[in-house]
Design an enzyme around this catalytic site. Sequence first.
Site, short mmCIF file in Angstrom:
data_model
loop_
_atom_site.label_atom_id
_atom_site.label_comp_id
_atom_site.label_asym_id
_atom_site.label_seq_id
_atom_site.Cartn_x
_atom_site.Cartn_y
_atom_site.Cartn_z
N GLN A 101 0.85 -1.20 0.00
CA GLN A 101 0.00 0.00 0.00
C GLN A 101 0.88 1.24 0.00
O GLN A 101 0.39 2.35 -0.11
CB GLN A 101 -0.88 0.03 1.25
CG GLN A 101 -1.84 -1.13 1.36
CD GLN A 101 -2.48 -1.16 2.74
OE1 GLN A 101 -3.33 -0.34 3.05
NE2 GLN A 101 -2.07 -2.08 3.57
N ASP A 104 6.19 4.68 -1.52
CA ASP A 104 7.52 5.24 -1.31
C ASP A 104 8.63 4.60 -2.14
O ASP A 104 9.78 5.02 -2.06
CB ASP A 104 7.88 5.19 0.18
CG ASP A 104 7.76 3.77 0.77
OD1 ASP A 104 7.91 2.78 0.02
OD2 ASP A 104 7.49 3.68 1.99
N HIS A 119 -1.39 1.31 -4.31
CA HIS A 119 -1.78 2.73 -4.21
C HIS A 119 -0.87 3.64 -5.04
O HIS A 119 -0.76 4.82 -4.76
CB HIS A 119 -1.78 3.17 -2.74
CG HIS A 119 -2.89 2.56 -1.93
ND1 HIS A 119 -2.89 2.52 -0.56
CD2 HIS A 119 -4.04 1.96 -2.32
CE1 HIS A 119 -4.00 1.91 -0.13
NE2 HIS A 119 -4.70 1.57 -1.18
N CYS A 127 -0.63 12.86 -15.99
CA CYS A 127 -1.43 13.96 -16.53
C CYS A 127 -2.91 13.60 -16.46
O CYS A 127 -3.31 12.52 -16.89
CB CYS A 127 -1.03 14.25 -17.97
SG CYS A 127 -2.12 15.45 -18.76
N CYS A 148 1.58 19.21 -17.69
CA CYS A 148 2.04 18.29 -18.74
C CYS A 148 2.39 19.11 -19.98
O CYS A 148 1.95 20.26 -20.13
CB CYS A 148 0.91 17.33 -19.04
SG CYS A 148 1.24 16.17 -20.36
N GLU A 215 1.57 -3.67 17.15
CA GLU A 215 0.48 -3.91 18.09
C GLU A 215 -0.61 -4.69 17.36
O GLU A 215 -0.61 -4.75 16.13
CB GLU A 215 -0.08 -2.57 18.60
CG GLU A 215 -0.55 -1.72 17.43
CD GLU A 215 -0.69 -0.23 17.75
OE1 GLU A 215 -0.41 0.16 18.88
OE2 GLU A 215 -1.10 0.50 16.84
P1 NAD Z 1 -1.40 2.86 8.98
O1 NAD Z 1 -0.64 4.11 9.25
O2 NAD Z 1 -2.88 2.91 9.07
O3 NAD Z 1 -0.91 1.68 9.95
C1 NAD Z 1 0.44 1.37 10.13
C2 NAD Z 1 0.55 0.12 10.99
O4 NAD Z 1 1.92 -0.21 11.09
C3 NAD Z 1 0.00 0.29 12.40
O5 NAD Z 1 -0.71 -0.87 12.73
C4 NAD Z 1 1.27 0.44 13.25
O6 NAD Z 1 1.11 -0.07 14.55
C5 NAD Z 1 2.24 -0.42 12.47
N1 NAD Z 1 3.65 -0.06 12.64
C6 NAD Z 1 4.20 1.15 12.91
N2 NAD Z 1 5.54 1.06 12.96
C7 NAD Z 1 5.86 -0.23 12.70
C8 NAD Z 1 7.08 -0.95 12.60
N3 NAD Z 1 8.26 -0.35 12.78
N4 NAD Z 1 7.02 -2.27 12.30
C9 NAD Z 1 5.83 -2.89 12.12
N5 NAD Z 1 4.64 -2.27 12.21
C10 NAD Z 1 4.65 -0.95 12.49
O7 NAD Z 1 -0.88 2.37 7.56
P2 NAD Z 1 -1.61 1.56 6.42
O8 NAD Z 1 -2.43 0.46 6.96
O9 NAD Z 1 -0.54 1.27 5.41
O10 NAD Z 1 -2.64 2.61 5.79
C11 NAD Z 1 -2.25 3.92 5.51
C12 NAD Z 1 -2.38 4.32 4.05
O11 NAD Z 1 -1.57 5.47 3.84
C13 NAD Z 1 -1.87 3.29 3.10
O12 NAD Z 1 -2.88 3.04 2.20
C14 NAD Z 1 -0.67 3.93 2.39
O13 NAD Z 1 -0.92 4.01 1.00
C15 NAD Z 1 -0.59 5.34 2.86
N6 NAD Z 1 0.71 5.71 3.48
C16 NAD Z 1 1.86 5.33 2.85
C17 NAD Z 1 3.09 5.63 3.42
C18 NAD Z 1 4.34 5.18 2.69
O14 NAD Z 1 4.33 5.04 1.46
N7 NAD Z 1 5.44 4.90 3.40
C19 NAD Z 1 3.17 6.32 4.63
C20 NAD Z 1 1.96 6.72 5.25
C21 NAD Z 1 0.74 6.40 4.64
ZN ZN Z 2 -0.97 15.54 -20.83
#
Ligand code: NAD
Ligand code: ZN
Length: 248
Positions: A101, A104, A119, A127, A148, A215
Site C-alpha cells: 500500500q 515510497d 496505491h 497527466c 504536462c 500492536e
Molecule cells: P497505517 O498508518 O494505518 O498503519 C500502520 C501500521 O503499522 C500500524 O498498525 C502500526 O502499529 C504499524 N507499525 C508502525 N511502525 C511499525 C514498525 N516499525 N514495524 C511494524 N509495524 C509498524 O498504515 P496503512 O495500513 O498502510 O494505511 C495507511 C495508508 O496510507 C496506506 O494506504 C498507504 O498508501 C498510505 N501511506 C503510505 C506511506 C508510505 O508510502 N510509506 C506512509 C503513510 C501512509
Molecule cells: Zn498531458
Amino acid sequence: MTNPLQQAAQAIVAGKHVIAVTGAGISVESGIPDFRSPSGIWNTYPPEQYATIDAFMADPDRVWNMWYDLGAMLSDAAPNPGHHALTALQDMGRLDAVITQNIDNLHEEAGCTTVIEYHGNAKHMRCLDCQRVVPLDMDKRTSKAPRCTCGGIMKPDVVLFGDLIPEEAVRAADHAAENADVVIIVGTSATVYPAAQLPITAKHNGAFIIECNLEATDFTARITDAFLEGPAGTTLPTLVEAVLEILQ
Ligand code: NAD
Ligand code: ZN
C-alpha cells in the site's frame, strides 16, 4: 508447542505461494511516519484534507505543496532491514510477490522485483488529461501544480482517497491473494479497504496468516495464525533467519 516464530518459518518453508502485504509500518524505520504517529508530516497535512481527490481537484496548487514536501522526505529515505528481509525471501525463492500500500518505492529500492503497487508510486506523476506518466522532478518545484506538455494538470501517480485502485494492480493482487497459501502481513492497520480485504480473501482460501506489527490490529483476532510483535526491521530479519535454520 512451537512458538509463533517457528510456526511462521515452518509455514513459509512448506508454502508453495507465499506473498507479503505491506503498509506504512514497514517504512517507519526508514524515517517515513505512518498515518497514526502523533508527530510528523500528517500533523501538518492531515490526510483527509490533502490526500483526497476532492481536495486535489478543488485546489491542485495547495495540495502539490504537500506532495513536494512529502517527495523531499521520500528522497531522503532508504530501505531498512525489513524491506531487505522480504527481498532476501524473494531471492531464496520463498516469496512470490509483495503487495504494498506504500507509495515510497522502498521495496523496489531494496531490490524486490515483484512489487504490486496497490496505491501507486509517489516518485511519478500522471497527466489528468492525456494520462502520460513521468518522473516527479523535485528540482522543478514551484508554488504551482506541475503541468504536462499537453497543458493538463499533473497529479501525483498515487491513489488518493476517493480514487479507484489501478485495474492492473487489483487484478494482480486478487490473483496473488487467491492463490497464496501463506500471507505475511507487515505494518498495516487493516483499516484501508480494499487492501485490507486481501489477507481475508487468502485466509478464506485456507492460507496461513503471519502478521508482523507493533500492536494487535483488526486482523489479529480475526485471521492471524502467527503474530510476530515488534518493529518489522527486527521481526522480519529474525523470521528469515528462522527459515534459513530450517532449510540448513
Ligand atoms: P497505517 O498508518 O494505518 O498503519 C500502520 C501500521 O503499522 C500500524 O498498525 C502500526 O502499529 C504499524 N507499525 C508502525 N511502525 C511499525 C514498525 N516499525 N514495524 C511494524 N509495524 C509498524 O498504515 P496503512 O495500513 O498502510 O494505511 C495507511 C495508508 O496510507 C496506506 O494506504 C498507504 O498508501 C498510505 N501511506 C503510505 C506511506 C508510505 O508510502 N510509506 C506512509 C503513510 C501512509
Ligand atoms: Zn498531458
